[in-house]
Design a protein around this motif. Structure first.
Motif, mmCIF file in Angstrom:
data_model
loop_
_atom_site.group_PDB
_atom_site.id
_atom_site.type_symbol
_atom_site.label_atom_id
_atom_site.label_comp_id
_atom_site.label_asym_id
_atom_site.label_seq_id
_atom_site.Cartn_x
_atom_site.Cartn_y
_atom_site.Cartn_z
ATOM 1 N N TYR A 165 0.827 -1.207 0.000
ATOM 2 C CA TYR A 165 0.000 0.000 0.000
ATOM 3 C C TYR A 165 0.861 1.256 0.000
ATOM 4 O O TYR A 165 0.586 2.211 -0.722
ATOM 5 C CB TYR A 165 -0.924 0.030 1.217
ATOM 6 N N ARG A 166 1.921 1.247 0.816
ATOM 7 C CA ARG A 166 2.792 2.423 0.897
ATOM 8 C C ARG A 166 3.487 2.710 -0.435
ATOM 9 O O ARG A 166 3.860 3.848 -0.708
ATOM 10 C CB ARG A 166 3.820 2.252 2.005
ATOM 11 N N SER A 167 3.645 1.686 -1.266
ATOM 12 C CA SER A 167 4.313 1.868 -2.563
ATOM 13 C C SER A 167 3.378 2.402 -3.650
ATOM 14 O O SER A 167 3.841 2.794 -4.721
ATOM 15 C CB SER A 167 4.919 0.546 -3.028
ATOM 16 N N CYS A 168 2.091 2.443 -3.394
ATOM 17 C CA CYS A 168 1.118 2.874 -4.398
ATOM 18 C C CYS A 168 1.107 4.397 -4.536
ATOM 19 O O CYS A 168 1.177 5.115 -3.548
ATOM 20 C CB CYS A 168 -0.286 2.397 -4.022
ATOM 21 N N PHE A 171 -1.330 6.339 -2.427
ATOM 22 C CA PHE A 171 -1.233 6.212 -0.971
ATOM 23 C C PHE A 171 -1.528 7.526 -0.242
ATOM 24 O O PHE A 171 -2.219 7.512 0.787
ATOM 25 C CB PHE A 171 0.134 5.656 -0.552
ATOM 26 N N PRO A 172 -1.052 8.674 -0.725
ATOM 27 C CA PRO A 172 -1.362 9.913 -0.009
ATOM 28 C C PRO A 172 -2.872 10.193 0.096
ATOM 29 O O PRO A 172 -3.319 10.831 1.037
ATOM 30 C CB PRO A 172 -0.666 11.001 -0.839
ATOM 31 N N ILE A 173 -3.642 9.687 -0.846
ATOM 32 C CA ILE A 173 -5.088 9.923 -0.836
ATOM 33 C C ILE A 173 -5.819 8.860 -0.018
ATOM 34 O O ILE A 173 -6.664 9.164 0.817
ATOM 35 C CB ILE A 173 -5.640 9.940 -2.282
ATOM 36 N N PHE A 174 -5.503 7.589 -0.286
ATOM 37 C CA PHE A 174 -6.254 6.479 0.292
ATOM 38 C C PHE A 174 -5.497 5.689 1.360
ATOM 39 O O PHE A 174 -6.033 4.758 1.942
ATOM 40 C CB PHE A 174 -6.687 5.506 -0.813
ATOM 41 N N GLY A 175 -4.244 6.055 1.610
ATOM 42 C CA GLY A 175 -3.379 5.253 2.471
ATOM 43 C C GLY A 175 -3.904 4.991 3.868
ATOM 44 O O GLY A 175 -3.830 3.866 4.364
ATOM 45 N N LYS A 176 -4.439 6.000 4.506
ATOM 46 C CA LYS A 176 -4.932 5.818 5.873
ATOM 47 C C LYS A 176 -6.028 4.748 5.905
ATOM 48 O O LYS A 176 -6.032 3.863 6.759
ATOM 49 C CB LYS A 176 -5.444 7.139 6.427
ATOM 50 N N GLY A 177 -6.945 4.817 4.952
ATOM 51 C CA GLY A 177 -8.016 3.828 4.874
ATOM 52 C C GLY A 177 -7.490 2.445 4.546
ATOM 53 O O GLY A 177 -7.964 1.442 5.105
ATOM 54 N N TRP A 178 -6.511 2.360 3.636
ATOM 55 C CA TRP A 178 -5.938 1.062 3.273
ATOM 56 C C TRP A 178 -5.259 0.407 4.473
ATOM 57 O O TRP A 178 -5.429 -0.786 4.704
ATOM 58 C CB TRP A 178 -4.931 1.226 2.151
ATOM 59 N N LEU A 179 -4.480 1.184 5.204
ATOM 60 C CA LEU A 179 -3.790 0.627 6.376
ATOM 61 C C LEU A 179 -4.785 0.213 7.458
ATOM 62 O O LEU A 179 -4.600 -0.817 8.121
ATOM 63 C CB LEU A 179 -2.777 1.628 6.931
ATOM 64 N N ASN A 180 -5.837 0.996 7.612
ATOM 65 C CA ASN A 180 -6.883 0.649 8.570
ATOM 66 C C ASN A 180 -7.551 -0.667 8.168
ATOM 67 O O ASN A 180 -7.778 -1.547 8.996
ATOM 68 C CB ASN A 180 -7.908 1.784 8.647
#
Length: 194
Positions: A165-168, A171-180
């Protein structure tokens, strides 16, 4: 689908839309402008990626047949991610199966194959990291699972998923949701593995 399969599918749908807790709360939602899946979705089933499936489920909702629409969503998730069982070779590792199915539904076959292969490599089972879960990757996974320690391997998968996810670029837009989502999937997978 048996009860465990329905529970896994329902959890994936909930991760896709945290307001969709069952048939009564199922609805069409507008996708964010930055999302590349189309304009609308029903629990991650997007009009731009799966137009025929989306249209069929939307027609059920429009006709007021919410239970049938929910069942169609559950079945679609299960069918769409069935390749994972082929990778594992059995249903004896439900936590790992669920974690991989969730990522598969969210990020596709190749990306899920890569996180699996990287986790295998990091756990001492070197394979090519190409996203294609072929005979070599399946053999390595079978050997790894035979060793036991599903919870440890789940942690390797979680770390690789988060690194992906961090490599996408989004990530700056959706990263928080992806990690959650990754953490919630990990927690649910741990429960299934206990």
């Amino acid at each position: 689908m048996n009860a465990t399969e329905k529970k896994m599918s329902a959890m994936i749908l909930l991760f896709e839309d945290d307001r969709a807790t069952g048939a009564e709360s199922l609805c069409v939602r507008k996708l964010p402008a930055a999302d590349t899946g189309g304009k609308f979705e029903i629990c991650g089933i997007c009009d731009g990626i799966e137009p025929a499936v989306f249209a069929a489920i939307k027609a059920l909702l429009d006709a007021g047949r919410k239970v049938e629409a929910w069942d169609a969503c559950l079945q679609y998730v299960w069918d769409n991610t069935k390749a994972v069982v082929g990778w594992i070779g059995s249903a004896e590792h439900p936590g790992i199966e669920f974690f991989l199915r969730d990522h598969y539904f969210n990020s596709g076959s190749r990306n899920t194959g890569r996180i699996l292969q990287r986790a295998l490599c990091n756990d001492g089972f070197p394979v090519d990291v190409d996203g294609v879960v072929g005979a070599g990757s399946r053999k390595a996974l079978a050997d790894r699972l035979a060793r036991g320690g599903d919870l440890l391997f789940l942690d390797h998968l979680r770390k690789e998923r988060e690194a992906f996810y961090r490599s996408c670029k989004q990530f700056p837009i959706f990263g928080k949701g992806w990690l959650n989502r990754s953490q919630k999937a990990f927690d649910f997978a741990r429960m299934l593995s206990a």
